[in-house]
Design a protein around this motif. Structure first.
Motif, PDB file in Angstrom:
ATOM      1  N   HIS A   1       0.827  -1.209   0.000  1.00 39.53           N
ATOM      2  CA  HIS A   1       0.000   0.000   0.000  1.00 39.53           C
ATOM      3  C   HIS A   1       0.861   1.259   0.000  1.00 39.53           C
ATOM      4  O   HIS A   1       0.537   2.257   0.645  1.00 39.53           O
ATOM      5  CB  HIS A   1      -0.954   0.007   1.204  1.00 39.53           C
ATOM      6  N   ARG A   2       1.962   1.193  -0.737  1.00 42.34           N
ATOM      7  CA  ARG A   2       2.840   2.345  -0.882  1.00 42.34           C
ATOM      8  C   ARG A   2       2.735   2.895  -2.296  1.00 42.34           C
ATOM      9  O   ARG A   2       2.091   2.321  -3.167  1.00 42.34           O
ATOM     10  CB  ARG A   2       4.293   1.950  -0.590  1.00 42.34           C
ATOM     11  N   LYS A   3       3.372   4.045  -2.498  1.00 46.72           N
ATOM     12  CA  LYS A   3       3.426   4.655  -3.813  1.00 46.72           C
ATOM     13  C   LYS A   3       4.875   4.966  -4.158  1.00 46.72           C
ATOM     14  O   LYS A   3       5.698   5.189  -3.277  1.00 46.72           O
ATOM     15  CB  LYS A   3       2.588   5.931  -3.856  1.00 46.72           C
ATOM     16  N   GLY A   4       5.161   4.974  -5.437  1.00 47.52           N
ATOM     17  CA  GLY A   4       6.519   5.274  -5.863  1.00 47.52           C
ATOM     18  C   GLY A   4       6.678   5.037  -7.341  1.00 47.52           C
ATOM     19  O   GLY A   4       5.850   4.364  -7.968  1.00 47.52           O
ATOM     20  N   PRO A   5       7.730   5.596  -7.925  1.00 48.70           N
ATOM     21  CA  PRO A   5       7.962   5.423  -9.373  1.00 48.70           C
ATOM     22  C   PRO A   5       8.467   4.019  -9.688  1.00 48.70           C
ATOM     23  O   PRO A   5       9.401   3.527  -9.051  1.00 48.70           O
ATOM     24  CB  PRO A   5       9.019   6.479  -9.687  1.00 48.70           C
ATOM     25  N   ILE A   6       7.850   3.387 -10.655  1.00 48.84           N
ATOM     26  CA  ILE A   6       8.259   2.049 -11.076  1.00 48.84           C
ATOM     27  C   ILE A   6       9.450   2.178 -12.027  1.00 48.84           C
ATOM     28  O   ILE A   6       9.423   2.992 -12.946  1.00 48.84           O
ATOM     29  CB  ILE A   6       7.099   1.321 -11.779  1.00 48.84           C
ATOM     30  N   PRO A   7      10.513   1.407 -11.820  1.00 48.87           N
ATOM     31  CA  PRO A   7      11.667   1.486 -12.724  1.00 48.87           C
ATOM     32  C   PRO A   7      11.328   0.994 -14.120  1.00 48.87           C
ATOM     33  O   PRO A   7      10.316   0.313 -14.344  1.00 48.87           O
ATOM     34  CB  PRO A   7      12.703   0.588 -12.051  1.00 48.87           C
ATOM     35  N   ALA A   8      12.190   1.346 -15.059  1.00 51.95           N
ATOM     36  CA  ALA A   8      11.976   0.957 -16.451  1.00 51.95           C
ATOM     37  C   ALA A   8      12.039  -0.560 -16.609  1.00 51.95           C
ATOM     38  O   ALA A   8      12.694  -1.263 -15.837  1.00 51.95           O
ATOM     39  CB  ALA A   8      13.038   1.614 -17.330  1.00 51.95           C
ATOM     40  N   ARG A   9      11.350  -1.039 -17.616  1.00 50.47           N
ATOM     41  CA  ARG A   9      11.399  -2.463 -17.923  1.00 50.47           C
ATOM     42  C   ARG A   9      12.737  -2.797 -18.573  1.00 50.47           C
ATOM     43  O   ARG A   9      13.382  -1.950 -19.190  1.00 50.47           O
ATOM     44  CB  ARG A   9      10.255  -2.846 -18.864  1.00 50.47           C
ATOM     45  N   ALA A  10      13.143  -4.030 -18.421  1.00 45.31           N
ATOM     46  CA  ALA A  10      14.386  -4.482 -19.044  1.00 45.31           C
ATOM     47  C   ALA A  10      14.215  -4.497 -20.563  1.00 45.31           C
ATOM     48  O   ALA A  10      13.175  -4.914 -21.079  1.00 45.31           O
ATOM     49  CB  ALA A  10      14.758  -5.862 -18.527  1.00 45.31           C
ATOM     50  N   ARG A  11      15.222  -4.052 -21.278  1.00 45.47           N
ATOM     51  CA  ARG A  11      15.159  -4.015 -22.741  1.00 45.47           C
ATOM     52  C   ARG A  11      15.679  -5.297 -23.378  1.00 45.47           C
ATOM     53  O   ARG A  11      15.282  -5.675 -24.465  1.00 45.47           O
ATOM     54  CB  ARG A  11      15.980  -2.833 -23.251  1.00 45.47           C
ATOM     55  N   SER A  12      16.611  -5.953 -22.705  1.00 44.52           N
ATOM     56  CA  SER A  12      17.267  -7.110 -23.303  1.00 44.52           C
ATOM     57  C   SER A  12      16.305  -8.277 -23.477  1.00 44.52           C
ATOM     58  O   SER A  12      15.459  -8.535 -22.624  1.00 44.52           O
ATOM     59  CB  SER A  12      18.445  -7.548 -22.428  1.00 44.52           C
ATOM     60  N   LYS A  13      16.433  -8.955 -24.577  1.00 43.99           N
ATOM     61  CA  LYS A  13      15.669 -10.177 -24.833  1.00 43.99           C
ATOM     62  C   LYS A  13      16.578 -11.404 -24.752  1.00 43.99           C
ATOM     63  O   LYS A  13      16.220 -12.479 -25.227  1.00 43.99           O
ATOM     64  CB  LYS A  13      15.007 -10.111 -26.207  1.00 43.99           C
ATOM     65  N   ASP A  14      17.740 -11.231 -24.126  1.00 46.66           N
ATOM     66  CA  ASP A  14      18.712 -12.321 -24.074  1.00 46.66           C
ATOM     67  C   ASP A  14      18.508 -13.230 -22.868  1.00 46.66           C
ATOM     68  O   ASP A  14      19.445 -13.848 -22.393  1.00 46.66           O
ATOM     69  CB  ASP A  14      20.138 -11.752 -24.047  1.00 46.66           C
ATOM     70  N   TYR A  15      17.300 -13.281 -22.339  1.00 47.76           N
ATOM     71  CA  TYR A  15      17.027 -14.190 -21.239  1.00 47.76           C
ATOM     72  C   TYR A  15      16.640 -15.560 -21.808  1.00 47.76           C
ATOM     73  O   TYR A  15      16.280 -15.687 -22.977  1.00 47.76           O
ATOM     74  CB  TYR A  15      15.901 -13.655 -20.355  1.00 47.76           C
ATOM     75  N   TYR A  16      16.715 -16.555 -20.955  1.00 49.93           N
ATOM     76  CA  TYR A  16      16.408 -17.921 -21.371  1.00 49.93           C
ATOM     77  C   TYR A  16      15.231 -18.447 -20.557  1.00 49.93           C
ATOM     78  O   TYR A  16      15.286 -18.491 -19.329  1.00 49.93           O
ATOM     79  CB  TYR A  16      17.609 -18.842 -21.154  1.00 49.93           C
ATOM     80  N   VAL A  17      14.202 -18.827 -21.243  1.00 43.31           N
ATOM     81  CA  VAL A  17      13.066 -19.465 -20.585  1.00 43.31           C
ATOM     82  C   VAL A  17      13.363 -20.947 -20.422  1.00 43.31           C
ATOM     83  O   VAL A  17      13.918 -21.579 -21.325  1.00 43.31           O
ATOM     84  CB  VAL A  17      11.774 -19.260 -21.399  1.00 43.31           C
ATOM     85  N   MET A  18      13.011 -21.511 -19.270  1.00 41.06           N
ATOM     86  CA  MET A  18      13.232 -22.934 -19.018  1.00 41.06           C
ATOM     87  C   MET A  18      11.991 -23.736 -19.393  1.00 41.06           C
ATOM     88  O   MET A  18      10.873 -23.413 -18.968  1.00 41.06           O
ATOM     89  CB  MET A  18      13.585 -23.167 -17.542  1.00 41.06           C
ATOM     90  N   ASP A  19      12.190 -24.759 -20.165  1.00 39.26           N
ATOM     91  CA  ASP A  19      11.100 -25.673 -20.524  1.00 39.26           C
ATOM     92  C   ASP A  19      10.875 -26.627 -19.356  1.00 39.26           C
ATOM     93  O   ASP A  19      11.779 -27.367 -18.966  1.00 39.26           O
ATOM     94  CB  ASP A  19      11.473 -26.443 -21.784  1.00 39.26           C
ATOM     95  N   THR A  20       9.673 -26.617 -18.792  1.00 36.95           N
ATOM     96  CA  THR A  20       9.355 -27.495 -17.654  1.00 36.95           C
ATOM     97  C   THR A  20       8.312 -28.551 -18.023  1.00 36.95           C
ATOM     98  O   THR A  20       7.668 -29.116 -17.135  1.00 36.95           O
ATOM     99  CB  THR A  20       8.852 -26.670 -16.457  1.00 36.95           C
ATOM    100  N   SER A  21       8.156 -28.827 -19.313  1.00 40.95           N
ATOM    101  CA  SER A  21       7.127 -29.780 -19.732  1.00 40.95           C
ATOM    102  C   SER A  21       7.387 -31.176 -19.180  1.00 40.95           C
ATOM    103  O   SER A  21       6.447 -31.928 -18.887  1.00 40.95           O
ATOM    104  CB  SER A  21       7.027 -29.820 -21.256  1.00 40.95           C
ATOM    105  N   ARG A  22       8.655 -31.538 -19.019  1.00 37.29           N
ATOM    106  CA  ARG A  22       8.992 -32.862 -18.490  1.00 37.29           C
ATOM    107  C   ARG A  22       8.468 -33.022 -17.067  1.00 37.29           C
ATOM    108  O   ARG A  22       7.883 -34.058 -16.719  1.00 37.29           O
ATOM    109  CB  ARG A  22      10.511 -33.061 -18.532  1.00 37.29           C
TER     110      ARG A  22
END
Length: 275
Positions: free
Chosen positions: A232-253
């Motif tokens: 229940h606070r207020k404040g400026p939200i930082p910018a979103r990350a620009r990089s798309k070099d992250y890796y999503v993990m496949d958890t289907s197994r």
């Protein structure tokens, strides 16, 4: 089931202890300091291997590192880091083999994958090229388990969050509340209780030797927006990350075995508890 949990007092190990107790297991914590909740056996990765006679399973969470660091956790002592976390883990594996332990669960890390092609989806059967000592040691323990006599599962966990006396985002939230600059970042996360639930799957089912464990792809801007809502606070939200070099993990197994993480609802519940 009688289970030994190494590092059961740690930020991650405590979730495995809580899950095992809830399941009605007999739990013994192997750690340097006694646990207030369960029986304790003194154990140090730099010390002799424990006597594991009578245990049905071992969940190996203990890891010696610089406080607050996993990648880079060796600090100025890479040889000591390797002796504790690699040699100590190999000694634990040999002790489990000698005692006839039926199941061995190892807390590994997504760090074993190392650098992959930008935007790659991480699957358990892809070639691993860890560039950090942390990831290299985790992978070497996985490989040792693969050639051991133990029925083992290595849980390649992403970042682990969850409420508690100390949690991974405490410093981030303190900096945000103080108005300090927050660097943009995006990463994958899983609640500690969901990670422990994956351990239960590995304990009770015929699982593959490697399982990815991940839930959310989370941008810090979204996390801090939810933190503001919960506090229940207020404040400026930082910018979103620009990089798309992250890796999503496949958890289907893992999901094919019935595992279902808590998603955003569990994250929001955890944030309320943290606040």
């Amino acid at each position: 089931m009688k289970i030994a949990v190494t590092g059961g007092n740690g930020l991650v190990g405590r979730f495995f202890v809580a899950e095992a107790l809830a399941a009605g297991d007999q739990v013994v914590c192997l750690s340097r300091t006694p646990s207030p909740e369960v029986p304790h056996l003194p154990y140090d990765l730099n010390g002799p291997a424990p006597d594991l006679a009578g245990f049905d399973a071992v969940i190996h969470c203990a890891y010696l590192h610089e406080p607050g660091k996993y990648r880079g956790g060796e600090g100025n002592d890479p040889d000591g880091f390797r002796r504790a976390n690699l040699d100590g883990s190999l000694a634990l594996i040999r002790a489990a083999e000698a005692a006839g332990v039926r199941r061995f669960i190892f807390l590994s890390s997504r760090a074993v994958y190392g650098q992959q092609a930008p935007g790659a989806v991480l699957t358990e059967d892809m070639h691993c090229t860890p560039e950090t000592l942390y990831g290299q040691v985790k992978l070497q323990v996985e490989q040792a388990l693969a050639t051991s006599r133990l029925k083992s599962t290595s849980l390649r966990a992403t970042g682990v969050y969850g409420p508690g006396p100390a949690h991974k985002w405490q410093g981030l939230f303190d900096d945000f509340a103080a108005g300090r600059r927050i660097a943009p970042r995006v990463g994958t996360e899983v609640h500690g209780a969901d990670l422990a639930a994956a351990g239960r799957v590995a304990l009770t089912q015929d699982t593959p030797p490697i399982l990815n464990v991940s839930d959310l792809l989370l941008d810090r801007s979204d996390l801090l927006a939810m933190y503001l809502e919960a506090s229940h606070r207020k404040g400026p939200i930082p910018a979103r990350a620009r990089s798309k070099d992250y890796y999503v993990m496949d958890t289907s197994r893992l999901r094919a075995l019935g595992w279902q993480p808590g998603g955003i609802a569990r994250l929001k519940e955890a944030l309320r508890a943290m606040v």
